[in-house]
Each structure stands twice: as C-alpha cells, then as structure tokens.
Write an enzyme that holds these catalytic residues in place. Structure first.
Site, PDB file in Angstrom:
ATOM      1  N   ASP A 104      28.043  49.419  30.870  1.00  0.00           N
ATOM      2  CA  ASP A 104      28.268  48.368  29.866  1.00  0.00           C
ATOM      3  C   ASP A 104      27.453  47.130  30.252  1.00  0.00           C
ATOM      4  OD1 ASP A 104      30.173  47.233  27.614  1.00  0.00           O
ATOM      5  OD2 ASP A 104      30.227  45.734  29.218  1.00  0.00           O
ATOM      6  N   TYR A 152      24.205  38.838  29.417  1.00  0.00           N
ATOM      7  CA  TYR A 152      24.396  38.966  30.864  1.00  0.00           C
ATOM      8  C   TYR A 152      23.094  38.700  31.624  1.00  0.00           C
ATOM      9  CZ  TYR A 152      28.754  41.426  29.569  1.00  0.00           C
ATOM     10  OH  TYR A 152      29.974  41.789  29.027  1.00  0.00           O
ATOM     11  N   LYS A 201      25.023  44.655  23.868  1.00  0.00           N
ATOM     12  CA  LYS A 201      25.675  43.819  22.845  1.00  0.00           C
ATOM     13  C   LYS A 201      24.753  42.747  22.299  1.00  0.00           C
ATOM     14  CE  LYS A 201      29.809  44.295  25.716  1.00  0.00           C
ATOM     15  NZ  LYS A 201      29.310  44.067  27.088  1.00  0.00           N
ATOM     16  N   HIS A 238      28.948  41.154  20.020  1.00  0.00           N
ATOM     17  CA  HIS A 238      29.666  40.698  21.219  1.00  0.00           C
ATOM     18  C   HIS A 238      30.905  39.867  20.866  1.00  0.00           C
ATOM     19  CE1 HIS A 238      28.724  39.831  25.713  1.00  0.00           C
ATOM     20  NE2 HIS A 238      30.023  39.799  25.526  1.00  0.00           N
TER      21      HIS A 238
END
Ligand code: NAP
Ligand code: NAG
Length: 323
Positions: free
Chosen positions: A68, A73, A102, A135
C-alpha cells in the site's frame, strides 16, 4: 470458518490459494488479505526513503503480495525499487503482486486523474497498479486550501483510468457512509474498496457493515491503533503491555501485535501494518495459522472508544470532511 461465513454472508468470497488468502473484489479482482503499509507518518526520524525500498523487498521475501502506497507518501519510487529488486531476484513476478496507490487531494479534477496515475506509475516503474484509490473525499488546491470539486467528478476520472487499463480496480479511502451511498447512487462502476482506519479503539462497526453489505471490501489502516507508540500521553488502551491482549497472545504463542492484526482478519478486513523492521515485517504476516474465539473478538472490540489515530484537524471546515 467464521471469517468465511461472514464474508459469504455479505457476498464476498475468500479465495483459498497460497498464503496469504485473498478477498474476491466486486469486479472479480483478487486482493491479498494483508498489505505492507509504506506511509511515512509513523517513520522514525532515523528512517530514510531507502528503508522503504528494503521494507518492500523484505516483505515480498516474507510472503506479502500486497503493498500500500500513495502519491502523497513521496516513496513510490522506493516502493518500485523494492518490487524490482524482488522480481530481479526471482522471488515473484509482477502478476503475483497487488499494488495499491492513491490519488492526492490536489488532483481531483476529472481530467487530472489519469495524468496523476500515469505519474505514479512512472515513479513506481510499473505499467499498471492493481488498485487506485481516491485518498480522501476532500479536494484541495495545490497550496492546500479547499477546492470545490465534487468527488463524483473525480470518480469519473477514476473510471477512465480503469477503462484505460492503468489500474485493475478502483476504490476510495476515508469515505463515510453518506459519501459511499452518494457515490454508489451516482456512478457506473461501484468502488471495489474503501480504506479507512480500523483498530481496537476505532472498530467502526457501522461503516464496516455498510461497506460489506454493499460488497465493498475494507482495507484497515493504522491497524495497531494505540497498541504501538503514537507519542500521545492520553492514548487509550490497549497499549502493547495490555493484560487482556497479553493473555490472548500467550494462549496462542503470538505477540500482541499479531493478535490485533488477527482481530482485523477475523472481521474480514485487510489490515495494512507498516513496518520498516525486517523482524516485525515477518512477524506481522505470520497471522494465518491461528484463530480467535468469538469471546476473544468481543473482548478486543470492547476497547472501542471511537478515538482516531489519524485526525486531520486542519480540514475540519473543508467541504466533504468525512469524520
Ligand atoms: N488511506 C489513508 O488515509 C491512510 C492513513 C494512514 C495510514 N495509511 C496506511 O496504513 C499504513 C499503516 O498505518 P500506520 O503506519 O498509521 O499504523 P500502524 O501500521 O498501525 O503502526 C505502525 C507503527 O507500528 C510499529 N510496528 C509495526 N509492527 C509492529 C509490531 N509487530 N510490534 C510493535 N510495533 C510494530 C511501526 O514501527 P517499525 O516500522 O519500527 O516496526 C510503526 O511505528 C500506512 O503505512 C499507510 O500505508 C493510510
Ligand atoms: C459524511 O461527511 C459529510 C461531509 O462532511 C457529512 O455531511 C455527513 O454528515 C457525514 N456522514 C456521516 C454518516 O458521518
């Protein structure tokens, strides 16, 4: 059998293949029942992006088939390197992996979705992902201020991404019950997944039930809750040394972390434990050889206080704030 019964009741089917087992999504795609989290929110100060590359490699080596990540990120490149390392070493082939990424809040305009996914794919070094999620239901401008883009428009872009084969499945994250209902009522392709926070202090029974009864699989983020350090002096139990969790762990010869992950799996959820530590990465997937009793599940669920690990105070006044 209990997990199977629950999932079959809700129309989801568990595919009993090699470990870990998979959940059959509403679009026919199969999603492995545990994912390595790569979010940087819980990274130690000493963690580097290269630790993500190693974590992904160690995870695949230990048997994880689901990773994931997310554009926000900032580690899609390192996730891609870890995947490439594992493929180069002959541990897996691309088609044996399930990769989730996402769409960030500042790319919610319908015509931004496909280009944003193409950028993620280029950072990952992949031709497609298995699952692409919105997201958050919240849209922002690039400077982080609120934008008034309807997530139904964003979803049209997600459907286009799927149609182009850039992602096999599409879904959402952090959508609440009303937002799921509105999306289902106004879309051609229903979301395959909703990813949101679930752990012993945030059991989310209504949202989990709602998703499952609409054949939407649930990915559980921050699955340890406050069991692990969150630097919150007011953190509610259970903490790592909790006696109730400890007694269950001792009975099965497992760790408190493994018991809490198994709690999610027993509920038919797909937990996303994050670790960059090789030993804990292996520990966290070693949860498919024991089962919790109904009483033990109830005891863990009774820690629920509807308290969130992830609360984004700055967005409380934004349109579509979901919590
Ligand atoms: N969709 C969203 O909005 C959203 C939001 C939050 C998170 N997520 C996803 O969910 C993933 C997990 O969430 P999270 O990082 O908040 O929480 P988490 O996985 O519940 O907790 C991670 C923390 O637990 C430690 N840890 C891992 N395994 C352990 C074990 N067996 N025993 C003791 N400590 C252990 C990790 O440290 P070490 O690394 O040192 O092991 C890290 O500090 C994220 O990485 C991300 O992929 C998604
Ligand atoms: C979901 O979020 C919307 C937008 O903030 C809010 O109006 C609605 O009341 C929320 N629904 C639930 C069930 O929490």
């Amino acid at each position: 059998m209990r997990v199977l019964g629950l999932l079959l009741f809700f129309g989801l089917n568990v595919v009993l293949a090699t470990q870990p087992p998979c959940v059959l999504l509403n679009d026919g795609n199969k999603m492995p029942m545990i994912a390595l989290g790569t979010g940087r929110g819980t990274a130690k100060e000493t963690d580097t992006l290269d630790d993500v590359r190693n974590a992904v490699f160690w995870a695949i080596e230990a048997g994880y088939r689901h990773i994931d990540t997310a554009a926000v990120y900032g580690d899609e490149e390192q996730v891609g390197q870890g995947i490439a390392d594992a493929i180069a070493k002959g541990i897996v082939t691309r088609d044996q992996l399930f990769i989730t990424t996402k769409l960030w809040n500042d790319k919610h305009a319908r015509d931004q979705v496909v280009p944003a996914l193409k950028e993620s794919l280029s950072r990952l070094g992949l031709e497609y992902v298995d699952l692409f999620l919105i997201h958050f239901p919240i849209a922002t401008k690039e400077d982080g201020s609120p934008d008034n883009i309807d997530y139904l428009d964003t979803w049209k872009g997600m459907e286009e991404a799927k149609q182009l084969g850039l992602t096999t499945s599409i879904g959402v994250s952090n959508f609440n019950i009303s937002q799921i209902d509105r999306l289902l009522a106004n879309s051609n392709v229903p979301p395959a997944v909703n990813e949101f926070e679930v752990n012993p202090t945030l059991t989310q029974e209504p949202l989990v039930y709602h998703c499952m009864s609409h054949n939407i699989a649930v990915m559980a983020y921050s699955p340890f809750g406050f069991l692990v350090s969150r630097n919150r002096p007011d953190a509610p139990p259970p903490k790592y040394d909790d006696p109730i969790i400890g007694a269950i762990a001792a009975k099965y010869g497992k760790s408190p972390g493994q018991v809490v992950l198994r709690f999610a799996i027993e509920r038919g959820l797909v937990p996303i434990p994050k670790s960059t530590n090789q030993k804990r990465i292996a520990e966290n997937i070693n949860v498919f050889d024991f089962e919790l009793s109904a009483e033990e599940i109830a005891a863990i669920a009774s820690f629920n206080k509807n308290v969130r690990v992830i609360e984004i105070d700055g967005w409380k006044d934004y349109p579509n704030y979901p919590f």
